[in-house]
Design a protein around this motif. Structure first.
Motif, mmCIF file in Angstrom:
data_model
loop_
_atom_site.group_PDB
_atom_site.id
_atom_site.type_symbol
_atom_site.label_atom_id
_atom_site.label_comp_id
_atom_site.label_asym_id
_atom_site.label_seq_id
_atom_site.Cartn_x
_atom_site.Cartn_y
_atom_site.Cartn_z
ATOM 1 N N VAL A 93 61.761 -1.515 23.064
ATOM 2 C CA VAL A 93 61.402 -2.308 22.655
ATOM 3 C C VAL A 93 62.490 -1.438 21.376
ATOM 4 O O VAL A 93 62.506 -0.974 20.665
ATOM 5 C CB VAL A 93 59.755 -1.350 21.902
ATOM 6 C CG1 VAL A 93 59.643 -2.116 19.991
ATOM 7 C CG2 VAL A 93 58.816 -1.284 22.458
ATOM 8 N N ASN A 94 62.959 -2.493 20.847
ATOM 9 C CA ASN A 94 63.364 -2.807 19.628
ATOM 10 C C ASN A 94 62.856 -2.443 18.012
ATOM 11 O O ASN A 94 62.648 -4.181 18.167
ATOM 12 C CB ASN A 94 64.585 -4.301 19.384
ATOM 13 C CG ASN A 94 65.612 -3.563 18.389
ATOM 14 O OD1 ASN A 94 65.622 -3.550 17.416
ATOM 15 N ND2 ASN A 94 66.141 -5.559 17.888
ATOM 16 N N LEU A 95 63.011 -1.995 17.324
ATOM 17 C CA LEU A 95 61.995 -1.296 16.756
ATOM 18 C C LEU A 95 62.351 -2.184 15.209
ATOM 19 O O LEU A 95 61.712 -2.188 14.104
ATOM 20 C CB LEU A 95 61.376 0.064 15.882
ATOM 21 C CG LEU A 95 61.212 0.836 17.254
ATOM 22 C CD1 LEU A 95 61.094 2.567 16.758
ATOM 23 C CD2 LEU A 95 59.701 -0.036 17.446
ATOM 24 N N GLU A 96 63.797 -2.356 14.881
ATOM 25 C CA GLU A 96 64.329 -3.226 13.466
ATOM 26 C C GLU A 96 63.807 -2.378 12.446
ATOM 27 O O GLU A 96 63.334 -2.823 11.474
ATOM 28 C CB GLU A 96 63.765 -4.663 13.552
ATOM 29 C CG GLU A 96 64.284 -5.892 14.519
ATOM 30 C CD GLU A 96 65.864 -5.777 14.199
ATOM 31 O OE1 GLU A 96 66.173 -5.776 13.212
ATOM 32 O OE2 GLU A 96 66.190 -6.463 15.186
ATOM 33 N N SER A 97 63.914 -1.220 12.264
ATOM 34 C CA SER A 97 63.560 -0.599 11.794
ATOM 35 C C SER A 97 64.514 -0.706 10.033
ATOM 36 O O SER A 97 64.251 0.098 9.568
ATOM 37 C CB SER A 97 64.042 1.353 12.441
ATOM 38 O OG SER A 97 65.100 1.774 12.578
ATOM 39 N N GLY A 98 65.346 -1.272 10.245
ATOM 40 C CA GLY A 98 66.077 -1.420 8.663
ATOM 41 C C GLY A 98 65.534 -2.286 7.946
ATOM 42 O O GLY A 98 66.010 -1.931 6.697
ATOM 43 N N ASN A 99 64.152 -2.854 9.025
ATOM 44 C CA ASN A 99 63.853 -3.424 7.987
ATOM 45 C C ASN A 99 62.294 -2.389 6.945
ATOM 46 O O ASN A 99 61.590 -3.746 6.941
ATOM 47 C CB ASN A 99 62.898 -5.519 8.064
ATOM 48 C CG ASN A 99 62.801 -6.136 7.566
ATOM 49 O OD1 ASN A 99 63.093 -6.035 6.781
ATOM 50 N ND2 ASN A 99 61.723 -6.711 8.130
ATOM 51 N N PHE A 100 62.258 -1.758 7.635
ATOM 52 C CA PHE A 100 60.728 -0.739 7.318
ATOM 53 C C PHE A 100 61.190 -1.204 5.793
ATOM 54 O O PHE A 100 61.919 -0.581 4.822
ATOM 55 C CB PHE A 100 61.334 0.724 7.858
ATOM 56 C CG PHE A 100 60.770 0.680 9.658
ATOM 57 C CD1 PHE A 100 60.444 -0.392 10.015
ATOM 58 C CD2 PHE A 100 61.070 1.796 9.967
ATOM 59 C CE1 PHE A 100 60.092 -0.106 11.415
ATOM 60 C CE2 PHE A 100 60.727 2.464 11.253
ATOM 61 C CZ PHE A 100 59.868 0.876 11.661
ATOM 62 N N ASN A 101 59.512 -0.822 4.948
ATOM 63 C CA ASN A 101 60.040 -1.128 3.867
ATOM 64 C C ASN A 101 59.841 1.279 3.145
ATOM 65 O O ASN A 101 58.311 0.742 3.039
ATOM 66 C CB ASN A 101 59.141 -1.782 2.987
ATOM 67 C CG ASN A 101 59.331 -2.279 1.408
ATOM 68 O OD1 ASN A 101 60.367 -0.695 0.414
ATOM 69 N ND2 ASN A 101 59.314 -3.190 1.145
ATOM 70 N N PRO A 102 60.573 1.500 2.682
ATOM 71 C CA PRO A 102 60.038 3.260 2.696
ATOM 72 C C PRO A 102 59.395 3.220 1.295
ATOM 73 O O PRO A 102 59.887 3.026 0.215
ATOM 74 C CB PRO A 102 61.247 4.410 2.756
ATOM 75 C CG PRO A 102 62.423 3.143 2.624
ATOM 76 C CD PRO A 102 61.824 1.944 2.667
ATOM 77 N N PRO A 103 58.490 4.595 1.331
ATOM 78 C CA PRO A 103 57.921 4.401 -0.354
ATOM 79 C C PRO A 103 58.648 5.182 -1.107
ATOM 80 O O PRO A 103 60.281 5.648 -0.851
ATOM 81 C CB PRO A 103 57.033 5.320 -0.067
ATOM 82 C CG PRO A 103 57.539 6.157 1.331
ATOM 83 C CD PRO A 103 57.977 4.766 2.057
#
Length: 257
Positions: free
Chosen positions: A82-92
């Motif tokens: 799975v490519n998580l595309e984690s660059g698009n996470f929105n961290p607090p």
């Protein structure tokens, strides 16, 4: 490529210039390729592919039954890359400076994690901290590390903030890895040894005056795993030559079989 079959121009190009006729092509995300590269060593319980360079992303293997977006007709079983595309996470805990960088970008509201972490944006964060100062228009992570590595020829305030931005980026990457590892362990309690194939110019960058980026990441990751009660989980970092090429070959061969 919008509305076009991905890879078709490459097939057309090859067929115009070769006696061998190509009938199909497989397209692989670079982070997934890094993930597959780890499979050269089958002794691990889980694998993670990580990119921290111009951009950032993660990939891992997830049990098919845990991927709720898969339609029943797919009938997938076992582990799925799975490519998580984690660059698009929105961290607090992003700051007003991060909001400024986002507002000035051409993808406002998207890729907030990437904009706080990756090499393409670290220089923009520094520029946003000092909005009245003049900087080069193209100011990336390489320029940021130059400020850290040669403090004698730069303003002290720039050096201090550059270190802060660099360290925060490493800590956020460690936090994202810790979150992913918690997820993997929740799927399989027997997960004790994890292979992390890490790529990217920022991840392997040098800090002459302090700890290198990869050391900062791994130290913070160890601290977080201990905090989460996962002190018995070992994460082995693998710097592999041509990881993308190796992983792509493994993916192609596994598909063919």
């Amino acid at each position: 490529m919008i509305g076009e079959p991905v890879g078709k121009p490459l097939i057309d190009y090859l067929n115009e210039r070769s006696d061998v006729k190509f009938t199909g092509i497989k397209v692989l995300n670079d982070t997934v390729a890094s993930l597959f590269a780890g499979l050269t060593d089958s002794s691990y319980d889980a694998y993670i592919g990580l990119i921290v360079g111009t951009g950032t992303n993660m990939a891992t293997f997830i049990p098919a039954e845990k991927i709720t977006k898969l339609p029943p007709s797919c009938q997938a079983k076992g582990l799925i890359p799975v490519n998580l595309e984690s660059g698009n996470f929105n961290p607090p805990f992003l700051t007003t400076v991060d909001d400024t960088v986002d507002a000035c970008s051409d993808s406002r509201g998207n890729q907030r994690f990437e904009k706080a972490v990756s090499g393409m944006y670290l220089g923009e964060i520094l520029k946003s901290v000092f909005p009245l100062d003049e900087f080069e228009e193209k100011f990336d992570a390489q320029k940021l590390t130059t400020i850290m590595n040669y403090p004698d020829i730069h303003k002290e305030k720039y050096v201090e903030v550059a270190h802060w931005i660099y360290n925060r980026s490493a800590q956020l990457v460690a936090a994202s890895l810790a979150g992913l590892i918690r997820l993997l362990v929740s799927y399989n309690k027997e997960t004790k040894r994890i292979c992390l194939v890490a790529e990217g110019s920022l991840f392997w960058s040098r800090n002459r005056k302090d700890k290198d980026y990869n050391i900062l990441v791994m130290e913070k990751l160890r601290e977080l795993l201990d905090e989460f009660g996962l002190g018995d989980v070992e994460v082995h970092i693998d710097k592999m030559d041509n990881a993308n090429l190796v992983g792509t070959a493994i993916a192609a061969l596994s598909h063919g079989s």
